[in-house]
Design a protein around this motif. Structure first.
Motif, PDB file in Angstrom:
ATOM      1  N   ARG A  80      -3.630  -9.913   5.572  1.00 41.40           N
ATOM      2  CA  ARG A  80      -3.959  -9.193   6.801  1.00 41.40           C
ATOM      3  C   ARG A  80      -2.874  -8.207   7.192  1.00 41.40           C
ATOM      4  O   ARG A  80      -3.072  -7.363   8.059  1.00 41.40           O
ATOM      5  N   ALA A 115      -7.303  -8.685  -2.038  1.00 38.78           N
ATOM      6  CA  ALA A 115      -6.508  -8.886  -0.827  1.00 38.78           C
ATOM      7  C   ALA A 115      -7.311  -9.647   0.225  1.00 38.78           C
ATOM      8  O   ALA A 115      -6.798 -10.559   0.879  1.00 38.78           O
ATOM      9  N   GLY A 116      -8.584  -9.306   0.374  1.00 40.11           N
ATOM     10  CA  GLY A 116      -9.447  -9.999   1.336  1.00 40.11           C
ATOM     11  C   GLY A 116      -9.649 -11.459   0.962  1.00 40.11           C
ATOM     12  O   GLY A 116      -9.589 -12.344   1.820  1.00 40.11           O
ATOM     13  N   ALA A 167       0.860  -1.191   0.000  1.00 41.59           N
ATOM     14  CA  ALA A 167       0.000   0.000   0.000  1.00 41.59           C
ATOM     15  C   ALA A 167       0.892   1.235   0.000  1.00 41.59           C
ATOM     16  O   ALA A 167       1.999   1.203   0.557  1.00 41.59           O
ATOM     17  N   THR A 201      -3.023  -2.984  -2.257  1.00 37.78           N
ATOM     18  CA  THR A 201      -4.130  -3.473  -1.430  1.00 37.78           C
ATOM     19  C   THR A 201      -5.188  -2.400  -1.174  1.00 37.78           C
ATOM     20  O   THR A 201      -6.336  -2.733  -0.887  1.00 37.78           O
ATOM     21  N   ASP A 202      -4.817  -1.121  -1.279  1.00 42.86           N
ATOM     22  CA  ASP A 202      -5.815  -0.060  -1.146  1.00 42.86           C
ATOM     23  C   ASP A 202      -6.780  -0.087  -2.326  1.00 42.86           C
ATOM     24  O   ASP A 202      -7.981   0.103  -2.161  1.00 42.86           O
ATOM     25  N   GLU A 203      -6.261  -0.324  -3.509  1.00 42.47           N
ATOM     26  CA  GLU A 203      -7.084  -0.349  -4.714  1.00 42.47           C
ATOM     27  C   GLU A 203      -7.733  -1.702  -4.953  1.00 42.47           C
ATOM     28  O   GLU A 203      -8.740  -1.796  -5.649  1.00 42.47           O
ATOM     29  N   GLN A 204      -7.144  -2.766  -4.411  1.00 44.73           N
ATOM     30  CA  GLN A 204      -7.619  -4.135  -4.659  1.00 44.73           C
ATOM     31  C   GLN A 204      -8.024  -4.812  -3.352  1.00 44.73           C
ATOM     32  O   GLN A 204      -7.575  -5.906  -3.028  1.00 44.73           O
ATOM     33  N   GLN A 205      -8.893  -4.154  -2.596  1.00 43.20           N
ATOM     34  CA  GLN A 205      -9.299  -4.676  -1.288  1.00 43.20           C
ATOM     35  C   GLN A 205     -10.023  -6.018  -1.397  1.00 43.20           C
ATOM     36  O   GLN A 205      -9.838  -6.897  -0.566  1.00 43.20           O
ATOM     37  N   GLU A 206     -10.824  -6.175  -2.441  1.00 37.87           N
ATOM     38  CA  GLU A 206     -11.553  -7.435  -2.633  1.00 37.87           C
ATOM     39  C   GLU A 206     -10.583  -8.595  -2.858  1.00 37.87           C
ATOM     40  O   GLU A 206     -10.718  -9.663  -2.255  1.00 37.87           O
TER      41      GLU A 206
END
Length: 128
Positions: free
Chosen positions: A70, A64-65, A27, A57-62
Motif C-alpha cells: 500500500r 503488489a496488490g 516505483a 509496482t507500476d509495472e507489477q500492480q497485480e
C-alpha cells in the motif's frame, strides 16, 4: 552481486528457492524509492549469499496488490520460504545493514518448528 527484477511470474520461484531474498517494492516516480535505491544496490554488492530483488509496482500492480503493498518503498525479506520482515519506508544504510544482520541471525529451525506447531490442530497438541 545478486540483484534481480521480479514479476508475477518469477516471484514465487524466487522465494521458494530456499535462501534469503530481500525485495524492494518501488516505483520510478517515488522520491524515497530513488533515495533508497543506491543503498539497496550497495547492500546487494556487499552480501553475496543473499538475493536482492526489485519489484516495480507500476509495472507489477497485480503482484503488489496480491501482497498488500500500500506504500512504497516497502521491503520484504524471506528466508527459507518464510516471510520474516515486511515494512514500508526507506531505511538508511546503517538501518538496512542492521536489518540484514538480524534476518541472517534468525534461528530458522525454531521458526519452522513454531510454524508446524501453529498448523497442528489444538486437539493434537493436547493429546498425550
Amino acid at each position: 552481486m545478486s540483484l534481480i527484477e521480479l514479476n508475477k511470474d518469477t516471484f514465487q520461484d524466487a522465494i521458494t528457492e530456499g535462501g534469503t531474498v530481500i525485495i524492494d517494492f518501488w516505483a520510478p516516480w517515488c522520491g524515497p524509492c530513488k533515495n533508497f535505491g543506491p543503498v539497496f544496490e550497495q547492500a546487494a554488492e556487499k552480501h553475496e549469499g543473499i538475493t536482492f530483488a526489485k519489484v516495480n509496482t507500476d509495472e507489477q500492480q497485480e503482484l503488489a496488490g496480491a501482497l498488500g503493498i500500500r506504500s512504497i518503498p516497502t521491503l520484504m525479506a524471506f528466508r527459507e520460504k518464510v516471510l520474516l520482515f515486511s515494512q514500508p519506508g526507506a531505511l538508511s544504510a546503517g538501518q538496512f545493514e542492521e536489518l540484514i544482520g538480524k534476518i541472517q541471525e534468525v534461528d530458522m529451525a525454531d521458526v519452522h518448528k513454531q510454524i508446524a506447531e501453529a498448523q497442528t490442530p489444538a486437539s493434537e497438541n493436547n493429546a498425550s
